[in-house]
Scaffold this motif. Structure first.
Motif, PDB file in Angstrom:
ATOM      1  N   LEU A  27      57.613   1.302  35.603  1.00 14.95           N
ATOM      2  CA  LEU A  27      58.026   1.929  36.854  1.00 14.95           C
ATOM      3  C   LEU A  27      59.426   2.522  36.745  1.00 14.95           C
ATOM      4  O   LEU A  27      60.201   2.160  35.863  1.00 14.95           O
ATOM      5  N   LYS A  28      59.741   3.413  37.690  1.00 12.54           N
ATOM      6  CA  LYS A  28      61.098   3.961  37.766  1.00 12.54           C
ATOM      7  C   LYS A  28      62.061   2.860  38.202  1.00 12.54           C
ATOM      8  O   LYS A  28      61.637   1.815  38.683  1.00 12.54           O
ATOM      9  N   GLU A  29      63.359   3.107  38.063  1.00 15.05           N
ATOM     10  CA  GLU A  29      64.391   2.073  38.237  1.00 15.05           C
ATOM     11  C   GLU A  29      64.304   1.317  39.564  1.00 15.05           C
ATOM     12  O   GLU A  29      64.263   0.094  39.556  1.00 15.05           O
ATOM     13  N   GLY A  30      64.290   2.008  40.695  1.00 15.68           N
ATOM     14  CA  GLY A  30      64.287   1.333  41.997  1.00 15.68           C
ATOM     15  C   GLY A  30      63.067   0.447  42.206  1.00 15.68           C
ATOM     16  O   GLY A  30      63.189  -0.754  42.457  1.00 15.68           O
ATOM     17  N   PRO A  31      61.869   1.027  42.129  1.00 23.16           N
ATOM     18  CA  PRO A  31      60.666   0.208  42.303  1.00 23.16           C
ATOM     19  C   PRO A  31      60.520  -0.867  41.218  1.00 23.16           C
ATOM     20  O   PRO A  31      59.993  -1.946  41.477  1.00 23.16           O
ATOM     21  N   ARG A  32      61.031  -0.592  40.017  1.00 24.43           N
ATOM     22  CA  ARG A  32      60.928  -1.568  38.924  1.00 24.43           C
ATOM     23  C   ARG A  32      61.724  -2.825  39.259  1.00 24.43           C
ATOM     24  O   ARG A  32      61.242  -3.949  39.064  1.00 24.43           O
TER      25      ARG A  32
END
Length: 74
Positions: A27-32
Motif C-alpha cells: 500500500l501507499k504510505e498513509g494507508p500502509r
C-alpha cells in the motif's frame, strides 16, 4: 495437486499472516501505516496448575526467551 502453502510446509494460519503482510507492505504510505497498526496484536497466555491461573505472559516475549535459552544450550 497440493496447495502451495502445504507444499511449502507452513500452516494455513501462517500463510494468511504472510499474505496479509505482503498486502500491507504494497500500500501507499498513509494507508500502509494505518493497516500496519491494525495488523499488530499482542497475544498473551497463562499456564494453569491445580485449577489456578498462573502469571499472564506475552507470547512473543516468551518465544524469544525460549529461543535464546535453546541457542545457549546448543
Amino acid at each position: 495437486m497440493a496447495f502451495a502453502w502445504k507444499a511449502a510446509g507452513i500452516t494455513y494460519n501462517r500463510y494468511l499472516a504472510i499474505a496479509a503482510r505482503v498486502v500491507r507492505r504494497s500500500l501507499k504510505e498513509g494507508p500502509r501505516l494505518q493497516a500496519e497498526r491494525r495488523g499488530e496484536m499482542d497475544l498473551r497466555f497463562a499456564k494453569w496448575q491445580n485449577g489456578k491461573q498462573g502469571e499472564n505472559k506475552s507470547l512473543g516475549e516468551a518465544n524469544a526467551s525460549a529461543m535464546a535459552e535453546q541457542a545457549k544450550a546448543e
